[in-house]
Scaffold this motif. Structure first.
Motif, short mmCIF file in Angstrom:
data_model
loop_
_atom_site.label_atom_id
_atom_site.label_comp_id
_atom_site.label_asym_id
_atom_site.label_seq_id
_atom_site.Cartn_x
_atom_site.Cartn_y
_atom_site.Cartn_z
N VAL A 173 -11.83 -33.02 28.10
CA VAL A 173 -10.93 -33.54 27.08
C VAL A 173 -9.52 -33.00 27.34
O VAL A 173 -9.35 -31.80 27.59
CB VAL A 173 -11.37 -33.13 25.65
CG1 VAL A 173 -10.50 -33.82 24.61
CG2 VAL A 173 -12.84 -33.44 25.42
N HIS A 174 -8.52 -33.87 27.26
CA HIS A 174 -7.12 -33.47 27.40
C HIS A 174 -6.34 -33.99 26.21
O HIS A 174 -6.38 -35.18 25.89
CB HIS A 174 -6.51 -34.03 28.69
CG HIS A 174 -5.04 -33.78 28.81
ND1 HIS A 174 -4.52 -32.52 28.98
CD2 HIS A 174 -3.97 -34.63 28.74
CE1 HIS A 174 -3.20 -32.59 29.04
NE2 HIS A 174 -2.83 -33.86 28.89
N TYR A 175 -5.61 -33.08 25.52
CA TYR A 175 -4.81 -33.43 24.36
C TYR A 175 -3.35 -33.59 24.75
O TYR A 175 -2.82 -32.80 25.56
CB TYR A 175 -4.92 -32.34 23.28
CG TYR A 175 -6.31 -32.19 22.70
CD1 TYR A 175 -6.67 -32.84 21.52
CD2 TYR A 175 -7.26 -31.37 23.32
CE1 TYR A 175 -7.93 -32.70 20.98
CE2 TYR A 175 -8.52 -31.22 22.78
CZ TYR A 175 -8.86 -31.89 21.61
OH TYR A 175 -10.12 -31.75 21.09
N PHE A 176 -2.67 -34.60 24.15
CA PHE A 176 -1.27 -34.83 24.45
C PHE A 176 -0.63 -35.58 23.29
O PHE A 176 -1.34 -36.09 22.40
CB PHE A 176 -1.13 -35.64 25.75
CG PHE A 176 -1.85 -36.97 25.73
CD1 PHE A 176 -1.18 -38.15 25.39
CD2 PHE A 176 -3.21 -37.05 26.05
CE1 PHE A 176 -1.85 -39.36 25.37
CE2 PHE A 176 -3.87 -38.27 26.02
CZ PHE A 176 -3.19 -39.43 25.69
N ASP A 177 0.70 -35.63 23.28
CA ASP A 177 1.44 -36.35 22.25
C ASP A 177 2.20 -37.52 22.87
O ASP A 177 2.74 -37.40 23.96
CB ASP A 177 2.45 -35.43 21.57
CG ASP A 177 1.80 -34.45 20.60
OD1 ASP A 177 0.62 -34.66 20.25
OD2 ASP A 177 2.49 -33.48 20.19
N ILE A 178 2.23 -38.63 22.16
CA ILE A 178 3.09 -39.77 22.49
C ILE A 178 3.84 -40.15 21.22
O ILE A 178 3.22 -40.48 20.21
CB ILE A 178 2.29 -40.97 23.03
CG1 ILE A 178 1.64 -40.62 24.38
CG2 ILE A 178 3.19 -42.18 23.17
CD1 ILE A 178 0.85 -41.77 24.98
N ALA A 179 5.17 -40.08 21.29
CA ALA A 179 6.03 -40.39 20.14
C ALA A 179 5.62 -39.59 18.91
O ALA A 179 5.64 -40.10 17.79
CB ALA A 179 6.00 -41.88 19.84
N GLY A 180 5.25 -38.33 19.14
CA GLY A 180 4.90 -37.45 18.04
C GLY A 180 3.50 -37.64 17.49
O GLY A 180 3.13 -36.99 16.50
N VAL A 181 2.70 -38.51 18.09
CA VAL A 181 1.33 -38.77 17.63
C VAL A 181 0.35 -38.05 18.55
O VAL A 181 0.40 -38.21 19.77
CB VAL A 181 1.03 -40.28 17.61
CG1 VAL A 181 -0.42 -40.53 17.19
CG2 VAL A 181 1.99 -41.00 16.67
N ARG A 182 -0.54 -37.26 17.98
CA ARG A 182 -1.54 -36.52 18.76
C ARG A 182 -2.62 -37.47 19.27
O ARG A 182 -3.15 -38.29 18.53
CB ARG A 182 -2.18 -35.42 17.91
CG ARG A 182 -3.15 -34.49 18.65
CD ARG A 182 -2.46 -33.66 19.74
NE ARG A 182 -1.18 -33.16 19.34
CZ ARG A 182 -0.99 -32.07 18.58
NH1 ARG A 182 -2.02 -31.36 18.18
NH2 ARG A 182 0.23 -31.71 18.24
N MET A 183 -2.93 -37.33 20.55
CA MET A 183 -3.95 -38.15 21.19
C MET A 183 -4.79 -37.28 22.11
O MET A 183 -4.45 -36.13 22.39
CB MET A 183 -3.32 -39.29 21.99
CG MET A 183 -2.49 -40.25 21.17
SD MET A 183 -1.86 -41.63 22.16
CE MET A 183 -0.92 -42.51 20.93
N ALA A 184 -5.89 -37.85 22.58
CA ALA A 184 -6.74 -37.16 23.55
C ALA A 184 -7.42 -38.19 24.44
O ALA A 184 -7.76 -39.27 23.99
CB ALA A 184 -7.79 -36.30 22.85
#
Length: 299
Positions: free
Chosen positions: A83-94
């Protein structure tokens, strides 16, 4: 004579049943642990290893036929998950991937041998988006599609298979809410759509299946800085199967109770143990017991 005919029909349909019902997360929706939808900071990676053993001693069809004498089925499955967590436009995703592999053995139905199967299961790929990510109130709402890719071991001439030989999509929504004083509640719901297996029933029939639905609930309690315990419940329904348009007697109807205990051995390494038991099963092999050991490394 009627019992012999019934057992013969059940055995003939096992190729359709077992390829769907026994690999964790296969015919069922994606089972989750008690804090799976508590998001990690962006840039965090998780490497998880699941080791699962399950035993079964009865088959129950949707028509209520129960076969318990000389009936058994055991499975041992390992799952590697990243699992890798990241942000796009301030939204948390994985983004995540799950790779199962294992064996099905001790298969018997009313005294009929089902042989065994071993190999890779169907890999699963997923993306998660947190629609609500409020750390202050400990409120999190997420949506996650899971795509099952038909690359696992499958042989139409065998009763037992690790792969399903069909595409599958599971859409899961979840809400995690901290309740204070170390308590938290996690609720989730799934709907799973099935593609067709055109190589079922010995290789010359088509297996189709109605949607499966699942509800999962966890109540967890962090009773020490590195310890947590949880109790859970799951309900599956739907998933009626058809072989060349004829209902097989298999489905995904069952309830399940769960107990979980976890500990962070170090700040970045956690060990989790989970015990599960099915009840109120219709259309499959209820699990008398499933035990899971999960190792998680954070980096």
């Amino acid at each position: 004579m009627s019992r012999i005919c019934t057992l013969g029909r059940l055995r003939a349909l096992l190729g359709a049943l077992l390829a769907v019902a026994l690999v964790p997360g296969a015919a069922r929706a994606i089972d989750i642990n008690s804090a799976d939808y508590l998001p990690a900071p962006a840039g965090t990676n998780l490497l998880l290893f699941y080791s699962q053993y399950a035993t079964r001693s009865e088959y129950v069809s949707t028509s209520g036929v129960s076969v318990a004498q000389d009936t058994s089925l055991d499975s041992y499955v390992n799952i590697l998950r990243y699992v890798h967590y990241f942000d796009i436009a301030g939204v948390r995703m994985a983004a995540q991937a799950l790779l199962p592999a294992g064996t099905l053995y001790n298969g018997r139905l009313g005294g009929a041998d089902l042989d065994s199967a071993a190999g890779a299961g169907d890999p699963i790929f997923s993306g998660v988006v947190w629609l609500v990510n409020n750390k202050a109130s400990e409120s999190y709402v997420a949506l996650a599609p899971y795509l099952f890719v038909p690359l696992g071991q499958y042989d139409a001439s065998q009763a037992l298979n690790m792969g399903e030989n069909r595409w599958k999509l599971d859409l899961q929504g979840a809400w995690y809410q901290g309740l204070g004083n170390g308590f938290a509640l996690q609720l989730s719901g799934d709907v799973i759509w099935y593609g067709s297996n055109t190589d079922a029933g010995g290789g010359n029939q088509t297996l189709t299946q109605d949607n499966t639905y699942q509800f999962q609930a966890w109540l967890s309690y962090a009773f020490a800085p590195t310890w947590s315990a949880a109790a859970g419940y799951s309900r599956f329904w739907g998933g009626t199967e058809y072989l060349s348009g004829v209902a097989t007697g298999n489905a995904t109807e069952r309830d399940q109770l769960r107990l979980e205990l976890s500990k962070f051995i170090t700040p970045t390494f956690q060990v989790l143990a989970l015990a599960q038991r099915d009840f109120n099963t219709s259309g499959g092999f209820p699990e008398d017991f499933r035990g899971t050991l999960r190792l998680m490394q954070v980096f």
